[in-house]
Design an enzyme around this catalytic site. Structure first.
Site, PDB file in Angstrom:
ATOM      1  N   TYR A   1      -5.449   6.072  -9.115  1.00 32.65           N
ATOM      2  CA  TYR A   1      -6.631   5.296  -8.728  1.00 32.65           C
ATOM      3  C   TYR A   1      -7.869   5.772  -9.497  1.00 32.65           C
ATOM      4  O   TYR A   1      -8.716   4.956  -9.897  1.00 32.65           O
ATOM      5  CB  TYR A   1      -6.878   5.402  -7.227  1.00 32.65           C
ATOM      6  CG  TYR A   1      -5.936   4.575  -6.399  1.00 32.65           C
ATOM      7  CD1 TYR A   1      -6.281   3.296  -5.997  1.00 32.65           C
ATOM      8  CD2 TYR A   1      -4.683   5.060  -6.029  1.00 32.65           C
ATOM      9  CE1 TYR A   1      -5.409   2.521  -5.254  1.00 32.65           C
ATOM     10  CE2 TYR A   1      -3.805   4.297  -5.291  1.00 32.65           C
ATOM     11  CZ  TYR A   1      -4.169   3.025  -4.903  1.00 32.65           C
ATOM     12  OH  TYR A   1      -3.297   2.253  -4.173  1.00 32.65           O
TER      13      TYR A   1
ATOM     14  N   CYS B   1       0.822  -1.214   0.000  1.00 32.82           N
ATOM     15  CA  CYS B   1       0.000   0.000   0.000  1.00 32.82           C
ATOM     16  C   CYS B   1       0.856   1.264   0.000  1.00 32.82           C
ATOM     17  O   CYS B   1       1.686   1.455   0.886  1.00 32.82           O
ATOM     18  CB  CYS B   1      -0.902  -0.025   1.225  1.00 32.82           C
ATOM     19  SG  CYS B   1      -1.819   1.516   1.492  1.00 32.82           S
TER      20      CYS B   1
END
Length: 341
Positions: free
Chosen positions: A182, A51
């Site tokens: 994203y 992440c």
């Protein structure tokens, strides 16, 4: 949950992806004003090395020498419907918290909680309760509230005279790059994808221009702004270029950004925290709406991360008046299969 930070919903049918704000925003401060005082050994930082948001906290913790002040838990890069799992630990349980899933700390904080389970997360060890999952604030508080526990020679990653400029740069980097990839990757319409795609590369072009004659984003030392940009750049060719369709060009095809990223990667505290195996497996095997086959690509060739960058010719002092951090703490080294070389 099918994404790196499990905020928002990449499986949504809405055209544009929306990142949900952090749900738990208590702060750990020197004066304990939120009920959580800075205290060595009391808290545990839970991260996924896959992440980018969690990787910020891992890097800052290393640079500031907070390893003895706040312990580190690394979760499996593949979470399931019950949340991030501690399957990398013996018996499938975190050895300090005694839990099998990070969601248990969320439930201890708020019984019946059924929202997203995200990393990074800081857990209060005595109570087992989640303290915060406010990823933008965690690193800033490490830098400004945990100063009494910094190592000797720790750099100032958020120098007060430069904070306005650092904040301005970080806002643009977050909007168009950190979150922009994203927005492109999880877009549900061609129009939404193209809009995000263009913003990603417009911002990267501006950053390339900014960094052409300066070694770091703000001032002549590494700051929080560099940490935040690095965690996206280091993932760019491995996952964002193909998996998120941000494919105008690779990072390695931009001479300035590629040299800048390698410079940081080769700086102690940056590249030695990066696990490419976790990164590639997470994105390609968890985001099944994007990659239903769950096949993990063998490339790209990672050996070039260690090639000369020549950015030192621009001057700059990576750690200012401070010193580099020592090697990773015992037990916190990236496994060989995740390293670039």
């Amino acid at each position: 949950m099918p994404m790196t930070t499990t905020v928002g919903n990449p499986g949504s049918t809405t055209p544009e992806y929306e990142r949900s704000p952090s749900r738990f925003t208590d702060r750990i401060t020197a004066d304990g004003r939120d009920g959580w005082p800075v205290e060595a050994g009391r808290y545990r930082l839970v991260v996924s090395r896959a992440c980018p948001w969690a990787s910020r906290a891992v890097i800052v913790r290393r640079l500031l020498g907070l390893e003895d002040a706040i312990s580190l838990a690394v979760v499996d890069p593949l979470q399931d419907e019950r949340s991030w799992r501690f399957t990398l630990d013996e018996g499938g349980r975190d050895p300090v918290l005694g839990i099998a899933f990070l969601g248990e700390a969320y439930a201890a904080r708020e019984p019946g909680y059924d929202g997203g389970i995200s990393v990074p997360a800081i857990v209060d060890v005595p109570s087992g309760k989640l303290v915060t999952n406010d990823y933008p604030r965690i690193t800033l508080d490490f830098e400004t509230e945990w100063t009494a526990l910094h190592r000797d020679g720790a750099p100032d990653l958020y120098p007060e005279p430069l904070r306005d400029e650092i904040d301005e740069v970080m806002d643009a980097v977050y909007r168009d790059v950190n979150n922009g990839v994203y927005l492109a990757g999880f877009a549900k319409s061609q129009r939404a994808y193209e809009r995000a795609y263009r913003r990603v590369f417009e911002r990267l072009d501006l950053l390339s221009e900014r960094l052409a004659d300066r070694r770091y984003l703000v001032g002549d030392t590494i700051t929080e702004a560099d940490v935040r940009l690095f965690t996206t750049l280091v993932r760019f060719d491995a996952v964002y270029h193909g998996h998120f369709k941000c494919n105008r060009n690779k990072l390695a095809e931009d001479p300035v950004l590629w040299a800048y990223a390698r410079d940081l990667f080769q700086t102690p505290g940056f590249g030695d925290t990066v696990d490419f195996d976790h990164i590639k497996r997470h994105y390609h095997q968890v985001h099944t709406d994007i990659n239903p086959t769950q096949i993990v690509p063998l490339g790209p060739d990672l050996s070039s991360w260690s090639t000369p960058h020549h950015r030192e010719e621009l001057g700059g002092r990576p750690f200012g008046d401070g010193t580099p951090p020592g090697p990773p703490a015992a037990g916190e080294e990236v496994p060989p299969e995740g390293r670039a070389a």
